[in-house]
Design an enzyme around this catalytic site. Structure first.
Site, mmCIF file in Angstrom:
data_model
loop_
_atom_site.group_PDB
_atom_site.id
_atom_site.type_symbol
_atom_site.label_atom_id
_atom_site.label_comp_id
_atom_site.label_asym_id
_atom_site.label_seq_id
_atom_site.Cartn_x
_atom_site.Cartn_y
_atom_site.Cartn_z
ATOM 1 N N ASP A 198 31.488 45.578 3.149
ATOM 2 C CA ASP A 198 30.730 44.850 2.123
ATOM 3 C C ASP A 198 29.250 44.883 2.500
ATOM 4 O OD1 ASP A 198 31.582 42.345 -0.076
ATOM 5 O OD2 ASP A 198 29.510 42.546 0.605
ATOM 6 N N THR A 219 37.772 46.462 -15.282
ATOM 7 C CA THR A 219 37.621 45.257 -16.103
ATOM 8 C C THR A 219 37.983 45.548 -17.556
ATOM 9 O OG1 THR A 219 35.892 43.885 -17.120
ATOM 10 C CG2 THR A 219 35.154 45.911 -16.143
ATOM 11 N N ASP A 220 38.402 44.515 -18.264
ATOM 12 C CA ASP A 220 38.686 44.696 -19.699
ATOM 13 C C ASP A 220 37.411 44.999 -20.492
ATOM 14 O OD1 ASP A 220 37.512 42.163 -19.597
ATOM 15 O OD2 ASP A 220 39.051 41.164 -20.797
ATOM 16 N N GLU A 221 36.247 44.751 -19.880
ATOM 17 C CA GLU A 221 34.990 44.956 -20.613
ATOM 18 C C GLU A 221 34.746 46.429 -20.941
ATOM 19 O OE1 GLU A 221 31.680 42.522 -19.335
ATOM 20 O OE2 GLU A 221 33.036 41.045 -18.486
ATOM 21 N N TYR A 254 26.538 47.004 -17.346
ATOM 22 C CA TYR A 254 27.645 46.710 -16.415
ATOM 23 C C TYR A 254 28.928 47.412 -16.851
ATOM 24 C CZ TYR A 254 31.721 44.178 -14.629
ATOM 25 O OH TYR A 254 32.953 43.866 -14.091
ATOM 26 N N LYS A 308 31.236 50.546 -15.163
ATOM 27 C CA LYS A 308 32.651 50.417 -14.772
ATOM 28 C C LYS A 308 33.500 51.469 -15.500
ATOM 29 C CE LYS A 308 34.244 47.625 -12.454
ATOM 30 N NZ LYS A 308 34.439 47.612 -10.974
ATOM 31 N N LEU A 318 29.903 31.931 -15.896
ATOM 32 C CA LEU A 318 29.982 30.768 -16.793
ATOM 33 C C LEU A 318 30.564 29.508 -16.141
ATOM 34 C CD1 LEU A 318 29.668 29.747 -19.824
ATOM 35 C CD2 LEU A 318 32.110 30.186 -19.992
ATOM 36 N N PRO A 362 23.367 25.904 -20.444
ATOM 37 C CA PRO A 362 22.888 26.892 -21.429
ATOM 38 C C PRO A 362 24.018 27.693 -22.065
ATOM 39 C CG PRO A 362 22.553 27.731 -19.202
ATOM 40 C CD PRO A 362 23.184 26.370 -19.056
ATOM 41 N N VAL A 363 24.259 27.450 -23.338
ATOM 42 C CA VAL A 363 25.322 28.169 -24.056
ATOM 43 C C VAL A 363 24.660 29.242 -24.924
ATOM 44 C CG1 VAL A 363 27.122 27.930 -25.823
ATOM 45 C CG2 VAL A 363 26.857 26.188 -24.035
ATOM 46 N N ASN A 395 33.700 29.977 -25.550
ATOM 47 C CA ASN A 395 32.882 29.415 -24.458
ATOM 48 C C ASN A 395 32.603 27.921 -24.627
ATOM 49 O OD1 ASN A 395 32.737 31.972 -23.375
ATOM 50 N ND2 ASN A 395 30.791 32.471 -24.380
ATOM 51 N N HIS A 434 25.751 40.952 -26.874
ATOM 52 C CA HIS A 434 26.837 40.067 -26.411
ATOM 53 C C HIS A 434 28.189 40.427 -27.044
ATOM 54 C CE1 HIS A 434 27.697 35.535 -25.435
ATOM 55 N NE2 HIS A 434 28.539 36.366 -24.836
HETATM 56 P P1 NAD Z 1 31.237 39.679 -6.923
HETATM 57 O O1 NAD Z 1 29.901 40.004 -7.505
HETATM 58 O O2 NAD Z 1 31.582 38.255 -6.654
HETATM 59 O O3 NAD Z 1 31.435 40.473 -5.557
HETATM 60 C C1 NAD Z 1 31.062 41.804 -5.396
HETATM 61 C C2 NAD Z 1 31.063 42.111 -3.897
HETATM 62 O O4 NAD Z 1 30.717 43.495 -3.735
HETATM 63 C C3 NAD Z 1 30.038 41.300 -3.100
HETATM 64 O O5 NAD Z 1 30.611 40.815 -1.919
HETATM 65 C C4 NAD Z 1 28.941 42.309 -2.793
HETATM 66 O O6 NAD Z 1 28.244 42.042 -1.582
HETATM 67 C C5 NAD Z 1 29.740 43.608 -2.711
HETATM 68 N N1 NAD Z 1 28.919 44.799 -2.978
HETATM 69 C C6 NAD Z 1 28.041 44.982 -3.989
HETATM 70 N N2 NAD Z 1 27.461 46.194 -3.879
HETATM 71 C C7 NAD Z 1 28.008 46.788 -2.786
HETATM 72 C C8 NAD Z 1 27.828 48.052 -2.172
HETATM 73 N N3 NAD Z 1 26.960 48.951 -2.655
HETATM 74 N N4 NAD Z 1 28.546 48.343 -1.064
HETATM 75 C C9 NAD Z 1 29.426 47.433 -0.550
HETATM 76 N N5 NAD Z 1 29.622 46.217 -1.097
HETATM 77 C C10 NAD Z 1 28.929 45.904 -2.205
HETATM 78 O O7 NAD Z 1 32.280 40.346 -7.919
HETATM 79 P P2 NAD Z 1 33.742 39.859 -8.314
HETATM 80 O O8 NAD Z 1 33.659 38.927 -9.451
HETATM 81 O O9 NAD Z 1 34.476 39.466 -7.079
HETATM 82 O O10 NAD Z 1 34.343 41.231 -8.890
HETATM 83 C C11 NAD Z 1 35.046 42.132 -8.020
HETATM 84 C C12 NAD Z 1 35.518 43.325 -8.829
HETATM 85 O O11 NAD Z 1 36.362 42.897 -9.897
HETATM 86 C C13 NAD Z 1 34.389 44.110 -9.486
HETATM 87 O O12 NAD Z 1 34.683 45.482 -9.383
HETATM 88 C C14 NAD Z 1 34.419 43.649 -10.935
HETATM 89 O O13 NAD Z 1 33.943 44.665 -11.793
HETATM 90 C C15 NAD Z 1 35.893 43.388 -11.136
HETATM 91 N N6 NAD Z 1 36.244 42.371 -12.149
HETATM 92 C C16 NAD Z 1 35.678 41.140 -12.120
HETATM 93 C C17 NAD Z 1 36.056 40.185 -13.053
HETATM 94 C C18 NAD Z 1 35.491 38.783 -13.021
HETATM 95 O O14 NAD Z 1 35.819 37.990 -13.918
HETATM 96 N N7 NAD Z 1 34.690 38.416 -12.049
HETATM 97 C C19 NAD Z 1 37.004 40.510 -14.030
HETATM 98 C C20 NAD Z 1 37.567 41.796 -14.029
HETATM 99 C C21 NAD Z 1 37.186 42.718 -13.080
HETATM 100 P P1 TYD Z 2 30.150 35.540 -17.718
HETATM 101 O O1 TYD Z 2 30.753 34.517 -16.823
HETATM 102 O O2 TYD Z 2 28.788 36.064 -17.392
HETATM 103 O O3 TYD Z 2 31.212 36.727 -17.839
HETATM 104 P P2 TYD Z 2 31.204 38.023 -18.838
HETATM 105 O O4 TYD Z 2 29.890 38.165 -19.450
HETATM 106 O O5 TYD Z 2 31.497 39.142 -17.865
HETATM 107 O O6 TYD Z 2 32.323 37.782 -19.799
HETATM 108 O O7 TYD Z 2 30.087 34.952 -19.180
HETATM 109 C C1 TYD Z 2 31.250 34.475 -19.849
HETATM 110 C C2 TYD Z 2 30.843 34.080 -21.248
HETATM 111 O O8 TYD Z 2 29.967 32.957 -21.173
HETATM 112 C C3 TYD Z 2 30.054 35.155 -21.988
HETATM 113 O O9 TYD Z 2 30.419 35.123 -23.364
HETATM 114 C C4 TYD Z 2 28.603 34.736 -21.836
HETATM 115 C C5 TYD Z 2 28.700 33.220 -21.791
HETATM 116 N N1 TYD Z 2 27.663 32.533 -20.979
HETATM 117 C C6 TYD Z 2 26.919 31.496 -21.544
HETATM 118 O O10 TYD Z 2 27.095 31.129 -22.725
HETATM 119 N N2 TYD Z 2 25.983 30.870 -20.767
HETATM 120 C C7 TYD Z 2 25.756 31.245 -19.473
HETATM 121 O O11 TYD Z 2 24.853 30.655 -18.803
HETATM 122 C C8 TYD Z 2 26.535 32.308 -18.906
HETATM 123 C C9 TYD Z 2 26.326 32.752 -17.488
HETATM 124 C C10 TYD Z 2 27.492 32.925 -19.716
#
Ligand code: NAD
Ligand code: TYD
Length: 336
Positions: free
Chosen positions: A34, A126-128, A151, A155, A191, A206-207, A250, A277
């Site tokens: 990491d 990710t589903d995104e 982003y 992915k 969020l 902030p919504v 949200n 968005h």
């Molecule tokens: P996060 O941002 O909390 O953690 C990312 C980690 O990757 C951090 O520890 C960071 O230091 C490390 N990192 C970043 N760049 C790096 C690099 N160049 N080399 C080595 N390490 C590096 O992210 P998360 O929410 O834990 O997401 C983890 C994975 O799951 C991601 O691939 C994300 O796309 C995927 N994902 C996240 C969500 C979500 O809701 N958070 C949903 C679906 C998929």
């Molecule tokens: P987020 O947690 O950033 O995840 P993602 O954009 O990957 O889905 O945001 C979740 C939802 O919440 C998204 O529709 C954006 C909204 N959002 C707000 O309304 N206010 C905020 O401050 C943030 C961070 C997100």
């Protein structure tokens, strides 16, 4: 023995994954690489750090010499790639690091995995990548990729590259595409933790836009149980959607957080919408349920209460993040 290179294991999902796996199994060795960006935090790994089958290396997945060295030193035979820049808003402010880490970094890992002939390469996606839905329908594994943010496009590029390595070189790739996660250890820019912490400080919540964007929420442990199932039993070359069928606008989540903390809804502030968005995400996870016998265990109503409780009792964790204390400590210890 599975010797797994887990990347990004100091982040939210990766650290929950490592702690979960090492608590439940001793037939795996984990090498966590990491970079410790703003989102990485070794505090998250306290339950695992003293285990003999856990190793941490600070490093960048884009650094191919380091990655080759780790494959050879630890005789890595599988990879789970969690490492990523993960926040949509940050990707809108500056996309370069997203393509660097999420695309180039994944390429470095795939190349090394090919050379060292790993048994499995699990790409955490990710589903995104599927883009945005209207009022009805859900993403299946056959939904065409149509990412909208820097982003999600990074992915999607990584997913396509991973599949190309499977088709061209026979690399044993599997991909998971999960919906929005929540739970302990999530960086307070996303969020749910952001809203909990702002509410606790009586700061505005902030919504974006009209607050009616919908996300499909899954508790992080359920995601990680699914990652384990796909890692163990997923069909090589397969894609698995992961979701818990818990769609929420949200604004409903924000109100639920305020109510459960006993705070007034007057803290809600509607702000300018996020550019581009995505309106709605919803996941059809019937494939993983039927093929791999996985089902989510946690219901949103209960797990969100657990999550709020976690942020209430772990103030020390997020206060240090907000003040930048961890980041200063890591820079002192490892350099910038
Ligand atoms: P996060 O941002 O909390 O953690 C990312 C980690 O990757 C951090 O520890 C960071 O230091 C490390 N990192 C970043 N760049 C790096 C690099 N160049 N080399 C080595 N390490 C590096 O992210 P998360 O929410 O834990 O997401 C983890 C994975 O799951 C991601 O691939 C994300 O796309 C995927 N994902 C996240 C969500 C979500 O809701 N958070 C949903 C679906 C998929
Ligand atoms: P987020 O947690 O950033 O995840 P993602 O954009 O990957 O889905 O945001 C979740 C939802 O919440 C998204 O529709 C954006 C909204 N959002 C707000 O309304 N206010 C905020 O401050 C943030 C961070 C997100």
């Amino acid at each position: 023995m599975k010797r797994i290179l887990v990347t990004g294991g100091a982040g939210f999902i990766g650290s929950n994954f490592i702690n979960y796996i090492l608590e439940n199994r001793d037939d795996v060795e984990i090498i966590n690489v990491d970079k410790l960006t703003y989102a990485g935090n070794l505090e998250n790994l306290k339950p695992s750090e003293d285990k003999s089958n856990y190793h941490f290396v600070r490093g960048d997945i884009c650094n191919h010499e380091l990655i080759d060295y780790l494959f050879s030193k630890y005789k890595i035979n599988s990879v789970i790639n969690f490492a990523a820049e993960s926040h949509v808003d940050r990707s809108i402010l500056g996309s370069e690091i997203f393509y660097q880490t999420n695309v180039i970094g994944t390429n470095v890992l795939l190349e090394a995995a090919k050379r060292f002939e790993v048994e499995r390469f699990l790409q955490i996606s990710t589903d995104e990548v599927y883009g945005s839905l209207g009022a009805t329908g859900r993403f299946t594994e056959h939904t065409p990729l149509s990412p909208n943010s820097p982003y999600s496009s990074s992915k999607a590029a990584a997913d396509m590259m991973a599949m190309a390595f499977h088709h061209t070189y026979g690399l044993p790739v599997v991909i998971t595409r999960c919906s929005n996660n929540y739970g302990p250890l999530q960086f307070p820019e996303k969020l749910i933790p952001l809203m909990i912490i702002n509410a606790m400080h009586d700061k505005k919540l902030p919504v974006y836009g009209d607050g009616m964007n919908v996300r499909d929420w899954i508790y992080v442990i359920d995601h990680n149980r699914a990652v384990e199932a796909v890692f163990e039993k997923g069909k090589i070359g397969g894609v698995y959607n992961i979701g818990a069928d818990q769609e929420m606008p949200n604004i409903e989540i924000v109100k639920l957080i305020l109510n459960s903390l006993g705070k007034s809804e007057s803290l809600i502030e509607y702000v300018k919408d996020r550019p581009g968005h995505d309106r709605r995400y919803a996941i059809d996870s019937s494939k993983i349920e039927t093929e791999l016998d996985w089902k989510p265990k946690y219901k949103f109503d209960e797990a969100i209460v657990k999550t709020i409780e976690w942020y209430k009792t772990n103030k020390n964790w997020w206060e240090k993040i907000i003040s930048g204390e961890y980041q200063k400590y890591y820079e002192k210890q490892y350099g910038k």
